[in-house]
Motif scaffolding. Structure first.
Motif, mmCIF file in Angstrom:
data_model
loop_
_atom_site.group_PDB
_atom_site.id
_atom_site.type_symbol
_atom_site.label_atom_id
_atom_site.label_comp_id
_atom_site.label_asym_id
_atom_site.label_seq_id
_atom_site.Cartn_x
_atom_site.Cartn_y
_atom_site.Cartn_z
ATOM 1 N N ASP A 194 -7.544 -2.219 -70.690
ATOM 2 C CA ASP A 194 -8.427 -1.055 -70.581
ATOM 3 C C ASP A 194 -8.536 -0.587 -69.137
ATOM 4 N N THR A 195 -8.702 -1.532 -68.219
ATOM 5 C CA THR A 195 -8.859 -1.183 -66.806
ATOM 6 C C THR A 195 -7.625 -0.477 -66.263
ATOM 7 N N ALA A 196 -6.452 -0.892 -66.718
ATOM 8 C CA ALA A 196 -5.195 -0.315 -66.245
ATOM 9 C C ALA A 196 -4.800 0.946 -67.007
ATOM 10 N N GLY A 197 -5.641 1.348 -67.969
ATOM 11 C CA GLY A 197 -5.351 2.566 -68.723
ATOM 12 C C GLY A 197 -4.306 2.374 -69.800
ATOM 13 N N LEU A 198 -4.260 1.174 -70.391
ATOM 14 C CA LEU A 198 -3.255 0.853 -71.397
ATOM 15 C C LEU A 198 -3.906 0.494 -72.733
#
Length: 225
Positions: A194-198
């Motif tokens: 989630d943090t990495a936008g995945l």
């Protein structure tokens, strides 16, 4: 007649005085000295790895938990990275098959470090767990810095391994950049996607903003932890 009373004599005196002041350092500088470059930090805010970093004291670290998974103490194990691994060098480092073997420290060194790290976390010698790189070697983590190593309780392999492999695939395919992946797994490996936008679906890792842009989440570079 004194030479200072003549115009030529006065100009010669002024010239001599100006030269003397310049040699004495009285002439004002028009160029500021450059500030020294900062040391000890790698791109992205995570510290550059150093094998001389101190091991936390006995029982000074506390394991955390999220969604039933263990997390390291961020004060003891904030993560650290290998400064040789940069976005412009990933093709010759983490994305090159077999590269992690060239930087993995020998067990003769890590066994002693694991015992000391277990004491830092107040674990007993019989507790089962993997001595794990928080920022994995396949993501450019520091190989032998105590700030990047912790005894992760549980079975081997563990759920974090799959996160490392998928982030590695995302970085090496160009889906995301190296630094966001490092920062995400160092901050909280459970929420790193989630943090990495995945997002992960059907064995693939995809961009949340572009769900059709995906890459297969393979095993990574052998045992990349």
């Amino acid at each position: 007649m004194s030479s200072l009373r003549s115009p030529a004599g006065r100009w010669r005196a002024v010239a001599v005085l100006t030269a003397a002041l310049a040699l004495a350092g009285c002439r004002p500088s028009t160029t500021a000295a450059p500030a020294p470059a900062p040391t000890g930090a790698a791109t992205g805010g995570l510290p550059a790895g150093s094998s001389s970093s101190p091991m936390p004291g006995p029982s000074s670290c506390k394991l955390g938990h999220q969604d039933g998974q263990p997390l390291p103490d961020p004060h003891c194990t904030p993560g650290a990275v290998n400064p040789a691994v940069r976005q412009d060098s990933i093709a010759d480092t983490i994305c090159k098959s077999g590269w992690t073997k060239t930087v993995r420290p020998p067990t003769s060194k890590t066994n002693a470090m694991k015992a000391a790290s277990a004491r830092s976390y107040g674990l007993t010698p019989g507790d089962k767990g993997e001595y794990d790189h928080l920022v994995s070697l396949e993501l450019g983590g520091a190989p032998d810095d105590p700030r990047n190593l912790w005894v992760e309780p549980g079975t081997i392999p563990n759920p974090k391994d799959a996160v490392e492999n998928k982030l590695h695939a995302a970085v090496c395919s160009g889906l995301i950049q190296l630094v966001p992946a490092q920062q995400a797994i160092a901050a909280d490996w459970v929420t790193a996607f989630d943090t990495a936008g995945l997002r992960v679906a059907n064995g693939k890792v995809c961009l949340r903003t572009q769900p059709a842009k995906c890459v297969s989440g393979g095993r990574g570079d052998e045992d990349g932890s």
